[in-house]
Structure formats: structure tokens, C-alpha cells
Design a protein around this motif. Structure first.
Motif, PDB file in Angstrom:
ATOM      1  N   LYS A 257       0.824  -1.211   0.000  1.00  0.00           N
ATOM      2  CA  LYS A 257       0.000   0.000   0.000  1.00  0.00           C
ATOM      3  C   LYS A 257       0.854   1.256   0.000  1.00  0.00           C
ATOM      4  O   LYS A 257       0.523   2.253  -0.656  1.00  0.00           O
ATOM      5  N   TYR A 286      -6.033  -0.473  -7.547  1.00  0.00           N
ATOM      6  CA  TYR A 286      -6.740  -0.321  -6.268  1.00  0.00           C
ATOM      7  C   TYR A 286      -7.787  -1.418  -6.082  1.00  0.00           C
ATOM      8  O   TYR A 286      -7.959  -1.965  -4.988  1.00  0.00           O
ATOM      9  N   GLN A 291      -9.091  -2.350  -2.421  1.00  0.00           N
ATOM     10  CA  GLN A 291      -9.433  -0.974  -2.049  1.00  0.00           C
ATOM     11  C   GLN A 291     -10.459  -0.428  -3.044  1.00  0.00           C
ATOM     12  O   GLN A 291     -10.186   0.497  -3.799  1.00  0.00           O
ATOM     13  N   ASP A 294     -11.242   3.393  -2.985  1.00  0.00           N
ATOM     14  CA  ASP A 294     -10.232   4.220  -3.648  1.00  0.00           C
ATOM     15  C   ASP A 294     -10.332   4.079  -5.167  1.00  0.00           C
ATOM     16  O   ASP A 294     -10.119   5.043  -5.908  1.00  0.00           O
ATOM     17  N   SER A 295     -10.651   2.879  -5.622  1.00  0.00           N
ATOM     18  CA  SER A 295     -10.830   2.649  -7.047  1.00  0.00           C
ATOM     19  C   SER A 295     -11.992   3.473  -7.596  1.00  0.00           C
ATOM     20  O   SER A 295     -11.874   4.112  -8.640  1.00  0.00           O
TER      21      SER A 295
END
Length: 485
Positions: A257, A286, A291, A294-295
Motif C-alpha cells: 500500500k 486499487y 481498495q 479508492d478505485s
């Protein structure tokens, strides 16, 4: 000019040709022919270049006939022009015939033929011609570069090493392009040491040089060394979009990350946050790392979306289990007028499988036939999985199941034939009905129907993988064995 002669028209034709104004070259040539002016070798050389540039096959053939008629075919410059023109027409047989008939050949003749073969992906023929050439002429760096590129497409390094050694013995001064091709050639065949040696002796390196060697280490799973090389590269050069894509791939593989955040910061700092390719890869990175928020955030902040962007976010939603959002994304994609492709249908079928949405799955199956994607292997596999998970043939679908099984018989597969050794095991039908109806119900079990669909929609010998979300009954297990046999 009141009076025009061959010199004035040749000057005009040559000027247009040098600037790439091919249409004007042919116009002036036609004016000269209408005026009765006989073309010379300079005229036809420019006209042949124009025909090749415009891919005017018929005009090129007419000019070739004129060349033969007025006896200019013996001029090496004219013959070289014919070689180049026919390669631009993708007519390498005609080009080779002209080459073989040439009384005099120069370096340009050999270069044209070798480079032409390489551009048409006739790599072995290109290398064989090069080996024949070096016994008579010394090739220039353009020829060397073209042949090295051809070597990169061959399964072994034998020819590539031969040409590299020839370059060393003949004291060629490599340019950046030739060295980059050498790095890529060795990298594709797993010779990391040779790639590093070429990079180490390069006086001038560009982003292609670094990207080629970094890609090589990523390809063979040496992510730490690839990261070290990227840091060395950063000292001399700025990262480009290809570098960022490769670094994002490393962060995905390492599930790092912090590295991903660092790359994202550098993307913004160097102004690549508006690059569509980099953004698409960030959305995918992401998502693959779990995640999804975030994507989605990155997706919403993007100014432009292409088909790859939409497919990436739809697949991300499906893989994360947020199928409702995935369906909303599909509707939004269609609203914006983006055409669906194979990747889109794979994402939709995955959602239909989860929801056991048989009706919607059938509608998508119909669309797949309309778009002619039914021969695509991943699509066929996903359809099998979807029908399996939707429990097709159960809950009152027995008649449809029997009809589907009849299609299997029509294709030459007889899984329910007594002579083959199979006897229906009616113990696995729990309904209190007649034996004939029990056999019909067994024929409608979703596993064997999924196999039937796969057999009918794939080529002979294609592996089938059936995914079940329910337990397989003993009778289906027996049927599968006989089908396999």
C-alpha cells in the motif's frame, strides 16, 4: 511558365515528392504525360514513391508497365523504387521477383528487401537475406536494426547472438535504437545478464532503455531489482506513462500500500494524473488490492472514460461483491453510448451468476450471439458457469432441459444410451412421479446441461470447466464419466 520541359516538371515532381505531397506528384506526372513528355529515371522514382505512399496499386502497375516499355528497369534506382512500392502494397512475392531479376544491386536494394520482409513479419526470411547480404555488402545500421527487431520475434537467440557478434567484430557504433532492441531481444528470451551488459555500456539511455530492462525483471518476478532500477532511472530521467504502469503492476504483485501511495503521488507530481492509460491502471490496481472505495474515487475523478475504464470498474465491482453498484455502472456505461465488448459481457454474466438471474442471463446470451462473441473461449466458459449457478433445468424447467439434452444427441453425444453402459439411477429423483418423468427430471439437472452447452458451443478438444454452487448428485457424476469417455 509558357513552355515546360522535362527538367522543370522533374523539379516540381521531386519537390512535391520530398515534401510527401503524393497527390500533387501524380497530378504533375499526368500533366507531363498529356504534354507528351517522356519520363526519365528521376521522374518515375518519385512517381513510384507516390504510388506506394497512396497505395495506388493500379497506378503503380501502369507505371511499372511503362518502365518496362521504355527500358528503365535496368536502372538500380528505379528498381529500388519498385521494390519499395511493392512492399507498401504488401506484395512481397512481386518485390522478390524484381530483386532476383536485378542485374545490379546496391546496399539500398538489400536494405529495402530485408526491412520489407521484417515489416511484413517474415522474420526468418529477413534474417536469411541478411546472412546472404553480409557475404557481398556491408550492411548499414538501418539494416542491422531491422534484423535485430526480427530476431526478437524468433523462439531462440541463435540468430540474435550471431548478429550481435557481427556488430562487435565489424566495429559498428550502435545508436540508442539498436541498443534498445538488443535489450528487448535478450530480455524476451530470459537472458537478463546480457540485457544488463548492453544497458551498462550504453553512453546515452532513454526511457525506452530503462523501461525495457525493468519490464524484463518484472516478467521474471524479480520485483525488488525492478524497483532498484527504477530508482536509478529516476536520477537521470523522468518517468513516463509506461514506467508508472509497470510500477503499479509491481505494487499490485507485492500488495504494498505504501508503494502504491508513493506512485500515486509521483503520478500527480509529474502531471500524469490526466493520462488515461495510467488512470485506468490505477483504478484496476486499487480494485485488485481490495481498495474498492479508492478505485471508485479515482474513477469518479477521471475527466474522460473509455471502454477499458468502464470494463475495469465493472469487473472491480463484480469481484468485490458489490453487484448492485456494478449493474448501475453498466447502465451508466450504456447511457453514455459506450459500446459493450467481450470484457463487459463477462462482468455482466458474473453478476447474473451471483443473483441466479436466469432470465437476464438468457438476454445477455442473446446479445452475445448478436455481437458474435459466442466463439470466444472465456465467454463460453462464463456462460457455462452462469447456467450452472442459475440451476437451469430445475424448478419446473424439465421440458426445456429435455429439449437441450436432445440437442446433445443431435451433436452425436448420447449420454443417456443404455448400450453405452449408462442406466439412469432414479433414486436421485425425490419426487413421487412416474419413472419416465423421473428420467426427464434427471436429464434436466444443471450440471449435465452446462456440459451440453459447452459441448455445443466450443470446438472439439476444448477443455470444459464446470463450476457448481450445489452438490452434484450420483447420477450426474455417472453421466459425466460416460461423457468424458
Amino acid at each position: 511558365m509558357r513552355e515546360r520541359d522535362g527538367v522543370s516538371l522533374n523539379s516540381l515532381i521531386s519537390g512535391y515528392s520530398a515534401s510527401g505531397y503524393w497527390e500533387e506528384v501524380l497530378e504533375v506526372y499526368n500533366v507531363a504525360r498529356m504534354a507528351g513528355i517522356m519520363p526519365d529515371s528521376f521522374t518515375v522514382s518519385s512517381v513510384l514513391s507516390a504510388c506506394g505512399g497512396l497505395v495506388h496499386v493500379k497506378v503503380g502497375e501502369v507505371v511499372h508497365c511503362l518502365i518496362e516499355k521504355i527500358g528503365l528497369h535496368g536502372d538500380v534506382v528505379v528498381s529500388n523504387g519498385l521494390l519499395s512500392m511493392y512492399f507498401k502494397f504488401n506484395r512481397f512475392v512481386d518485390a522478390r521477383r524484381i530483386f532476383d531479376e536485378m542485374v545490379v544491386r546496391d546496399t539500398v536494394s538489400w536494405n529495402t528487401l530485408i526491412c520489407g520482409y521484417s515489416q511484413l513479419e517474415l522474420f526468418k526470411e529477413s534474417i536469411e537475406l541478411f546472412i546472404l547480404m553480409v557475404s557481398r555488402f556491408k550492411p548499414d545500421l538501418l539494416t542491422i536494426t531491422s534484423v535485430l527487431r526480427a530476431c526478437g520475434h524468433l523462439p531462440d537467440l541463435e540468430f540474435g547472438k550471431f548478429i550481435h557478434e557481427y556488430m562487435k567484430k565489424s566495429c559498428y557504433q550502435s545508436d540508442v535504437t539498436a541498443d534498445n532492441i538488443l535489450i528487448d531481444m535478450y530480455a524476451k528470451r530470459g537472458d537478463l545478464l546480457a540485457s544488463c551488459e548492453v544497458l551498462g555500456r550504453m553512453m546515452c539511455r532513454d526511457s525506452v532503455s530503462w523501461n525495457a530492462i525493468i519490464s524484463c525483471y518484472i516478467q521474471y518476478g524479480n520485483y525488488d531489482e525492478a524497483l532498484k532500477l527504477s530508482k536509478i532511472m529516476k536520477v537521470d530521467l523522468k518517468f513516463d506513462s509506461i514506467t508508472f504502469v509497470m510500477l503499479l503492476a509491481i505494487s499490485t504483485q507485492l500488495a504494498d500500500k505504501e508503494l502504491r501511495k508513493e506512485i500515486h503521488c509521483n503520478v500527480i507530481k509529474l502531471g500524469f494524473d490526466s493520462d488515461l492509460i495510467v488512470n485506468n491502471y490505477m483504478v484496476d490496481t486499487y480494485a485488485k488490492c481490495g481498495q474498492i472505495n479508492d478505485s471508485l474515487k479515482k474513477f469518479k475523478n477521471m475527466k474522460t472514460h473509455d471502454r477499458v475504464t468502464w470494463n475495469t470498474i465493472i469487473t472491480a465491482c463484480a469481484q468485490s461483491g458489490d453487484f448492485t453498484l456494478g449493474l448501475r455502472m453498466i447502465n451508466q456505461m450504456r447511457t453514455e453510448g459506450v459500446m459493450l465488448d467481450v470484457a463487459t459481457f463477462l462482468g455482466i454474466l458474473l453478476m447474473c451468476s451471483f443473483f441466479s438471474a436466469e432470465r437476464q442471463g438468457k438476454e445477455i446470451h442473446g446479445c452475445i450471439f448478436i455481437f458474435r462473441f459466442e466463439t470466444d473461449v472465456p465467454t463460453g466458459n462464463t456462460l457455462i458457469e452462469m447456467y450452472s449457478k442459475c440451476a437451469y433445468g430445475m424448478y419446473g424447467e424439465g421440458k426445456k432441459a429435455v429439449r437441450a439434452f436432445e440437442d446433445i444427441k443431435a451433436a452425436g453425444v448420447i449420454p443417456d444410451h443404455v448400450d453405452s453402459g449408462y442406466v439412469a439411477d432414479l433414486r436421485y429423483v425425490l419426487h413421487d412421479v412416474e419413472e419416465d418423468e423421473k428420467r426427464d427430471l434427471l436429464c434436466g439437472h444443471n450440471k449435465r446441461l452446462a456440459i451440453a452447452f459447452g459441448l455445443l458451443n466450443t470446438k472439439l478438444g476444448t477443455p470444459l470447466q464446470i463450476v457448481k454452487n450445489l452438490r452434484v448428485c450420483g447420477d450426474c457424476h455417472t453421466v459425466t464419466k460416460y461423457i468424458y469417455q
